[in-house]
Design an enzyme around this catalytic site. Sequence first.
Site, PDB file in Angstrom:
ATOM      1  N   ARG A  11     -13.530  -6.213   1.143  1.00 52.15           N
ATOM      2  CA  ARG A  11     -12.418  -7.097   1.485  1.00 52.15           C
ATOM      3  C   ARG A  11     -11.534  -6.363   2.483  1.00 52.15           C
ATOM      4  O   ARG A  11     -11.340  -5.144   2.389  1.00 52.15           O
ATOM      5  CB  ARG A  11     -11.632  -7.454   0.222  1.00 52.15           C
ATOM      6  CG  ARG A  11     -10.427  -8.353   0.496  1.00 52.15           C
ATOM      7  CD  ARG A  11      -9.644  -8.679  -0.744  1.00 52.15           C
ATOM      8  NE  ARG A  11      -8.442  -9.469  -0.398  1.00 52.15           N
ATOM      9  CZ  ARG A  11      -7.459  -9.715  -1.246  1.00 52.15           C
ATOM     10  NH1 ARG A  11      -7.502  -9.236  -2.473  1.00 52.15           N
ATOM     11  NH2 ARG A  11      -6.403 -10.424  -0.876  1.00 52.15           N
ATOM     12  N   GLY A  13      -8.512  -4.652   4.464  1.00 51.15           N
ATOM     13  CA  GLY A  13      -7.391  -3.871   3.951  1.00 51.15           C
ATOM     14  C   GLY A  13      -6.134  -4.737   3.867  1.00 51.15           C
ATOM     15  O   GLY A  13      -6.111  -5.886   4.339  1.00 51.15           O
ATOM     16  N   TRP A  17       0.570 -10.261   5.747  1.00 48.05           N
ATOM     17  CA  TRP A  17       1.056 -11.267   4.800  1.00 48.05           C
ATOM     18  C   TRP A  17       0.745 -10.911   3.359  1.00 48.05           C
ATOM     19  O   TRP A  17       1.422 -11.384   2.459  1.00 48.05           O
ATOM     20  CB  TRP A  17       0.494 -12.654   5.161  1.00 48.05           C
ATOM     21  CG  TRP A  17       1.245 -13.294   6.301  1.00 48.05           C
ATOM     22  CD1 TRP A  17       2.058 -12.679   7.217  1.00 48.05           C
ATOM     23  CD2 TRP A  17       1.257 -14.678   6.642  1.00 48.05           C
ATOM     24  NE1 TRP A  17       2.565 -13.584   8.111  1.00 48.05           N
ATOM     25  CE2 TRP A  17       2.091 -14.833   7.785  1.00 48.05           C
ATOM     26  CE3 TRP A  17       0.632 -15.816   6.115  1.00 48.05           C
ATOM     27  CZ2 TRP A  17       2.326 -16.066   8.378  1.00 48.05           C
ATOM     28  CZ3 TRP A  17       0.871 -17.063   6.716  1.00 48.05           C
ATOM     29  CH2 TRP A  17       1.710 -17.167   7.842  1.00 48.05           C
ATOM     30  N   ARG A  63      -8.162  -9.606  10.433  1.00 49.96           N
ATOM     31  CA  ARG A  63      -7.987  -8.618   9.378  1.00 49.96           C
ATOM     32  C   ARG A  63      -9.328  -8.099   8.831  1.00 49.96           C
ATOM     33  O   ARG A  63      -9.449  -6.922   8.495  1.00 49.96           O
ATOM     34  CB  ARG A  63      -7.102  -9.151   8.255  1.00 49.96           C
ATOM     35  CG  ARG A  63      -7.556 -10.439   7.587  1.00 49.96           C
ATOM     36  CD  ARG A  63      -6.428 -11.000   6.734  1.00 49.96           C
ATOM     37  NE  ARG A  63      -6.736 -12.130   5.882  1.00 49.96           N
ATOM     38  CZ  ARG A  63      -6.615 -13.413   6.232  1.00 49.96           C
ATOM     39  NH1 ARG A  63      -6.197 -13.725   7.467  1.00 49.96           N
ATOM     40  NH2 ARG A  63      -6.887 -14.385   5.386  1.00 49.96           N
ATOM     41  N   HIS A 185     -13.104 -11.616   2.790  1.00 47.36           N
ATOM     42  CA  HIS A 185     -11.784 -11.892   2.203  1.00 47.36           C
ATOM     43  C   HIS A 185     -11.862 -12.065   0.683  1.00 47.36           C
ATOM     44  O   HIS A 185     -12.964 -12.240   0.134  1.00 47.36           O
ATOM     45  CB  HIS A 185     -11.228 -13.165   2.851  1.00 47.36           C
ATOM     46  CG  HIS A 185     -11.161 -13.069   4.336  1.00 47.36           C
ATOM     47  ND1 HIS A 185     -10.020 -12.735   5.023  1.00 47.36           N
ATOM     48  CD2 HIS A 185     -12.138 -13.218   5.275  1.00 47.36           C
ATOM     49  CE1 HIS A 185     -10.293 -12.699   6.325  1.00 47.36           C
ATOM     50  NE2 HIS A 185     -11.564 -12.979   6.509  1.00 47.36           N
TER      51      HIS A 185
HETATM   52  O1  LIG Z   1      -5.258 -15.783   1.567  1.00 40.95           O
HETATM   53  C1  LIG Z   1      -4.472 -15.131   0.869  1.00 40.95           C
HETATM   54  O2  LIG Z   1      -3.318 -15.454   0.560  1.00 40.95           O
HETATM   55  C2  LIG Z   1      -4.980 -13.855   0.240  1.00 40.95           C
HETATM   56  O3  LIG Z   1      -5.702 -13.095   1.086  1.00 40.95           O
HETATM   57  C3  LIG Z   1      -5.777 -14.222  -0.975  1.00 40.95           C
HETATM   58  O4  LIG Z   1      -4.821 -14.644  -1.806  1.00 40.95           O
HETATM   59  P1  LIG Z   1      -5.106 -14.872  -3.357  1.00 40.95           P
HETATM   60  O5  LIG Z   1      -5.616 -13.539  -3.893  1.00 40.95           O
HETATM   61  O6  LIG Z   1      -3.761 -15.281  -3.847  1.00 40.95           O
HETATM   62  O7  LIG Z   1      -6.157 -15.945  -3.425  1.00 40.95           O
END
Ligand SMILES: O=C(O)[C@H](O)COP(=O)(O)O
Length: 251
Positions: A11, A13, A17, A63, A185
């Site tokens: 995933r 780093g 945000w 990212r 992600h």
């Molecule tokens: O997209 C996002 O906000 C985060 O990268 C993943 O968020 P989450 O862990 O709240 O799903």
Amino acid sequence: MTAAHRLILIRHGESEWNSKNLFTGWVDVGLTTKGAEEARRGGELLRSRSLLPDVLHTSVLRRAIRTAEIALDEADLGWLPVRRSWRLNERHYGALQGKDKAQTLAKFGEEQFMIWRRSYSTPPPPLDDSSEFSQAGDARYADLPPELLPRTECLADVVDRMLPYWYDGIVPDLRRGQTVLIAAHGNSLRALVKHLDGMTDEAVVALNIPTGIPLLYELDESLKPLTPGGEYLDPEAAVAAIEAVKNQGRK
Ligand SMILES: O=C(O)[C@H](O)COP(=O)(O)O
């Protein structure tokens, strides 16, 4: 049993945000300095375990792209062939994109927050194309049929749009004997781990993926994991980081 195939997931780093505790989804934010260091550490772990991928697959979000670039540079593999797909993108967080996680929790309560964040089949409200956080008109999705461009997604939607790329874009690399690195992600990797481990829709609710720590899957001939859940290359760091992801939004 020795592994027939090797797959490494990472995933991205910590993102800008993530550090601000905002729902991100398809908004294309960069890494923080901490996130870049996590990526470098990820590359160090790959190198120290001689887990050297032969090919890289990333989403089309910076990212993940940057995390892979930093990690592979640390492993002296910056030259690796790479393929990118929107199908590895983070889950589209709909109207929650740009919203503060703690404020969302306070405003809508624990049950609704968890439904939107971790339920399998209930997406957040859709994001209007006029929003500053919408990807409507983004050039990288220009070839996507308009009906495929999401305005919100639940995890089931991510599984459905990620698997075609898994089967058509990644499995052939594994079957030709290549070690594959996927830089993606939290939720697109949750979708893939659910598929790999055969997790139920209920069990995956509790699954969280930490940033920047490579997760090794050794797979048998039928692409089933030899170790359910795979192996984090820094198990101790993973335990703490997973807990932090789980508690995001909670002060
Ligand atoms: O997209 C996002 O906000 C985060 O990268 C993943 O968020 P989450 O862990 O709240 O799903």
